[in-house]
Design a protein around this motif. Structure first.
Motif, PDB file in Angstrom:
ATOM      1  N   ILE A  43       0.846  -1.195   0.000  1.00 30.04           N
ATOM      2  CA  ILE A  43       0.000   0.000   0.000  1.00 30.04           C
ATOM      3  C   ILE A  43       0.878   1.241   0.000  1.00 30.04           C
ATOM      4  O   ILE A  43       1.743   1.384   0.868  1.00 30.04           O
ATOM      5  N   PRO A  44       0.703   2.161  -0.958  1.00 30.78           N
ATOM      6  CA  PRO A  44       1.490   3.404  -0.968  1.00 30.78           C
ATOM      7  C   PRO A  44       1.309   4.171   0.335  1.00 30.78           C
ATOM      8  O   PRO A  44       0.222   4.160   0.932  1.00 30.78           O
ATOM      9  N   GLU A  45       2.371   4.855   0.778  1.00 33.46           N
ATOM     10  CA  GLU A  45       2.329   5.548   2.061  1.00 33.46           C
ATOM     11  C   GLU A  45       1.203   6.578   2.130  1.00 33.46           C
ATOM     12  O   GLU A  45       0.568   6.745   3.168  1.00 33.46           O
ATOM     13  N   ASN A  46       0.924   7.270   1.000  1.00 34.30           N
ATOM     14  CA  ASN A  46      -0.110   8.304   1.040  1.00 34.30           C
ATOM     15  C   ASN A  46      -1.523   7.740   1.049  1.00 34.30           C
ATOM     16  O   ASN A  46      -2.492   8.485   1.201  1.00 34.30           O
ATOM     17  N   LEU A  47      -1.652   6.410   0.905  1.00 35.40           N
ATOM     18  CA  LEU A  47      -2.988   5.797   0.910  1.00 35.40           C
ATOM     19  C   LEU A  47      -3.208   4.865   2.105  1.00 35.40           C
ATOM     20  O   LEU A  47      -4.302   4.312   2.244  1.00 35.40           O
ATOM     21  N   ILE A  48      -2.192   4.701   2.939  1.00 35.43           N
ATOM     22  CA  ILE A  48      -2.284   3.697   4.008  1.00 35.43           C
ATOM     23  C   ILE A  48      -3.423   4.005   4.978  1.00 35.43           C
ATOM     24  O   ILE A  48      -4.172   3.116   5.398  1.00 35.43           O
ATOM     25  N   GLU A  49      -3.618   5.297   5.328  1.00 35.73           N
ATOM     26  CA  GLU A  49      -4.666   5.643   6.291  1.00 35.73           C
ATOM     27  C   GLU A  49      -6.050   5.455   5.697  1.00 35.73           C
ATOM     28  O   GLU A  49      -6.953   4.942   6.363  1.00 35.73           O
ATOM     29  N   SER A  56       5.792   2.166   6.714  1.00 37.78           N
ATOM     30  CA  SER A  56       6.551   3.399   6.943  1.00 37.78           C
ATOM     31  C   SER A  56       6.342   3.883   8.378  1.00 37.78           C
ATOM     32  O   SER A  56       5.360   3.528   9.035  1.00 37.78           O
ATOM     33  N   LEU A  57       7.252   4.715   8.851  1.00 33.38           N
ATOM     34  CA  LEU A  57       7.153   5.236  10.217  1.00 33.38           C
ATOM     35  C   LEU A  57       5.895   6.074  10.396  1.00 33.38           C
ATOM     36  O   LEU A  57       5.273   6.043  11.465  1.00 33.38           O
ATOM     37  N   ARG A  58       5.502   6.811   9.370  1.00 34.11           N
ATOM     38  CA  ARG A  58       4.278   7.619   9.463  1.00 34.11           C
ATOM     39  C   ARG A  58       3.065   6.713   9.629  1.00 34.11           C
ATOM     40  O   ARG A  58       2.177   6.963  10.456  1.00 34.11           O
ATOM     41  N   ALA A  59       3.023   5.637   8.843  1.00 36.35           N
ATOM     42  CA  ALA A  59       1.903   4.701   8.948  1.00 36.35           C
ATOM     43  C   ALA A  59       1.936   3.968  10.285  1.00 36.35           C
ATOM     44  O   ALA A  59       0.883   3.683  10.874  1.00 36.35           O
ATOM     45  N   GLN A  60       3.144   3.675  10.794  1.00 36.03           N
ATOM     46  CA  GLN A  60       3.257   3.027  12.104  1.00 36.03           C
ATOM     47  C   GLN A  60       2.655   3.901  13.200  1.00 36.03           C
ATOM     48  O   GLN A  60       1.979   3.408  14.108  1.00 36.03           O
ATOM     49  N   ALA A  61       2.908   5.235  13.111  1.00 38.73           N
ATOM     50  CA  ALA A  61       2.364   6.151  14.117  1.00 38.73           C
ATOM     51  C   ALA A  61       0.838   6.147  14.082  1.00 38.73           C
ATOM     52  O   ALA A  61       0.176   6.141  15.128  1.00 38.73           O
ATOM     53  N   ALA A  62       0.278   6.134  12.872  1.00 35.52           N
ATOM     54  CA  ALA A  62      -1.180   6.118  12.738  1.00 35.52           C
ATOM     55  C   ALA A  62      -1.762   4.817  13.279  1.00 35.52           C
ATOM     56  O   ALA A  62      -2.798   4.809  13.957  1.00 35.52           O
ATOM     57  N   LEU A  63      -1.086   3.696  12.999  1.00 35.03           N
ATOM     58  CA  LEU A  63      -1.562   2.401  13.483  1.00 35.03           C
ATOM     59  C   LEU A  63      -1.485   2.329  15.002  1.00 35.03           C
ATOM     60  O   LEU A  63      -2.395   1.812  15.666  1.00 35.03           O
TER      61      LEU A  63
END
Length: 574
Positions: free
Chosen positions: A326-332, A372-379
């Motif tokens: 999943i692309p980082e900008n679409l993970i959320e 990605s670290l950004r997606a990890q923070a959201a998760l």
């Protein structure tokens, strides 16, 4: 002027900032502010009760309190409205960025760099326009030591309060404690340090997970050192400490044990596999998070499906998500869903995310180590709060799905390298199960025969002795996935119901792994002995005594050979 302030001025001069000119006064767009506030929702949520308690002091002393994120963006303010209007003239407000690059020497920006409390009074500000301010700031750290943001208390320099910096530090420490109490399964308070300057008079709080490993420390507990994370508290500390919070699940010995259900789609008799299988069967009966570790192709998703299908959530959905694809900008939007018109290309009606789609079932997060670290923070935020907020929405929705994660990476090494969050790892690691690679398994033939039955349920296929030898001699870098592909081709090439050596096509990869199959190639004595032991164990059903008799050697000798050749511990040691 303090050393920290002097160093800040030098940085500003080196960046060619002109003290007599206006500082950067751009305010972030409303859409970007909304995203930043959403990313920092836990920080804002925990700070609001503290800000509200501080409000009477701020009003009576003409101060304001500000909260910034780790990038220096102001995301929350409260306090005296008269001074707040004056502060807006220099953009000391929500949506402004107060890093040194934009605002020169100031309490927020300089504290972000120094990562320690600081007070910047009047003339100490680099830009002339900011020298009417007196600001006190303290950094906010997570229980694992990550910088989360800054607490700042500001006023006119004429009204500077002597306790402003102390109050900012108290709020920052209180926030760290609130995160620790929220995240950890159990929190214990250790006795205060006897050393001067180590936070005497403050509670040294240590957060523990279900495995009693340290997952967080507050500022007063830093005496244990950063290396304490992931370790266990000593028996001495356990005795001296006292429980502040204990949310560990209680197990009552009088309760009847649930009968373990079989995993019908998983075959094998290798002790390493059987141990993983037993852990999976037990995990199916409880609701703890599960993380499955193993090389690519070892069957992690099928194993997760078995945990789901043999547990109480079997009648609910099983939703698999490949985090690496999943692309980082679409993970959320993929995980949490989105509202209508949230972004270009979005469905007109919006769409629910994978967490909501899983309902009360299981969501399987495959290749979590590639996130990605950004997606990890959201998760992590979702795991902590048990709610999701769809992209473009300000309404949170509760989630009920069980989480099973999997990865082929060594997450401990990823954490050390800064590519994976330690706090997320400890959230996911309720039950850890390691699936052995195929080359380490002693039951390759049994697995192959099971896969052959699945390929064609109506036509039973038989592997010849030569075909079995060829399968056992190969290293299988692609594991069970590769074995399945090889067997599909073998069935296609076979004439009748017999799969022979020639039907096992390994695309030239055998050359480095096994001797040539010509008459001139003679296997080494070591290879011959290893294969003989494996065959004897296979024919005896793992019974060491029987295998030793077949090989005409003693049991102790056989045990030593098994260990030497790393064949794996036998099942039946009678």
């Amino acid at each position: 002027m303090s050393t920290i302030v002097q160093q800040s001025w030098k940085r500003c001069q080196k960046s060619n900032l002109k003290a007599t000119e206006k500082a950067n006064d751009q305010i972030i767009s409303a859409r970007r502010i909304k995203d930043i506030i959403q990313d920092n929702h836990p920080l804002i949520r925990e700070s609001l009760p503290l800000f509200n308690k501080l409000a009477p002091f701020l009003l009576s002393t003409e101060h304001i309190a500000l909260l910034s994120d780790r990038e220096g963006n102001i995301i929350q303010t409260i306090g005296d409205p008269v001074f707040a209007n004056q502060a807006q003239k220099v953009q000391l407000q929500i949506g402004a960025n107060w890093t040194e690059d934009y605002k020169g020497t100031n309490a927020i920006g300089t504290a972000l760099i120094a990562q320690q409390p600081i007070q910047v009074q009047g003339e100490q500000h680099y830009f002339l326009e900011n020298r009417f301010l007196a600001c006190s700031a303290a950094p906010i750290f997570s229980p694992v030591g990550e910088l989360l943001g800054i607490i700042d208390i500001s006023t006119r320099k004429e009204y500077s309060h002597p306790f402003a910096l102390t109050i900012a530090c108290m709020i920052a420490e209180a926030l760290q404690n609130r995160f620790l109490l929220s995240d950890a399964e159990r929190v214990i308070a250790l006795p205060a340090s006897s050393r001067q300057g180590d936070g005497r008079g403050k509670l040294a709080l240590v957060g523990l997970d279900r495995d009693e490993r340290i997952v967080g420390l507050n500022e007063a507990a830093q005496q244990l050192g950063a290396g304490a994370l992931g370790t266990r508290v000593s028996a001495e500390q356990e005795r001296a400490g006292r429980n502040v919070k204990d949310h560990r699940p209680r197990f009552w010995s009088a309760a009847p044990k649930a009968k373990l259900k079989p995993f019908p789609r998983l075959a094998g008799s290798c002790p390493l596999f059987l141990q993983a299988k037993m852990l999976g069967q037990k995990a199916a009966q409880v609701d703890f998070p599960v993380i499955i570790l193993g090389e690519s192709g070892t069957g992690k998703e099928l194993f997760a499906q078995m945990v789901h299908e043999t547990g109480p959530r079997a009648h609910e959905p099983f939703i698999a998500v490949n985090c690496s694809s999943i692309p980082e900008n679409l993970i959320e939007s993929e995980l949490f869903g989105y509202e209508s018109g949230s972004f270009t290309g979005a469905h007109r009606e919006g769409r629910i995310g994978k967490f909501e789609a899983a309902k009360k079932g299981t969501i399987f997060l495959d290749e979590i180590g590639d996130m990605s670290l950004r997606a990890q923070a959201a998760l992590l935020r979702v795991l902590q709060e048990k709610v999701v907020t769809p992209v473009g929405s300000n309404q949170s929705r509760p989630i009920y799905a069980r989480i099973i994660a999997a990865t082929h990476r060594n997450l401990s090494e990823e954490i050390k390298a800064g590519r994976f969050r330690a706090d997320l790892y400890y959230r996911l690691k309720g039950v850890s199960i390691h699936l052995p690679s195929l080359k380490k398994r002693s039951d390759i033939i049994q697995v192959a025969e099971h896969l052959l039955q699945q390929i064609d349920t109506e036509q039973p296929y038989i592997l010849t002795t030569e075909a079995k030898d060829k399968l056992c001699a190969y290293s299988w870098p692609g594991n069970i996935r590769e074995l399945q592909g090889v067997l599909i081709q073998a069935v296609f090439l076979a004439e009748g119901d017999t799969v022979d050596c020639d039907h096992i096509q390994l695309e030239g990869l055998m050359e480095a792994e096994m001797p040539e199959s010509s008459d001139h190639a003679i296997p080494s004595l070591r290879e011959t002995e290893r294969n003989a032991i494996k065959k004897a164990l296979e024919k005896s059903g793992g019974n060491v005594s029987k295998a030793a008799k077949m090989l005409q050697i003693g049991r102790n000798t056989l045990y030593r050979k098994i260990e030497e050749y790393q064949i794996g511990a036998p099942i039946n040691q009678e």
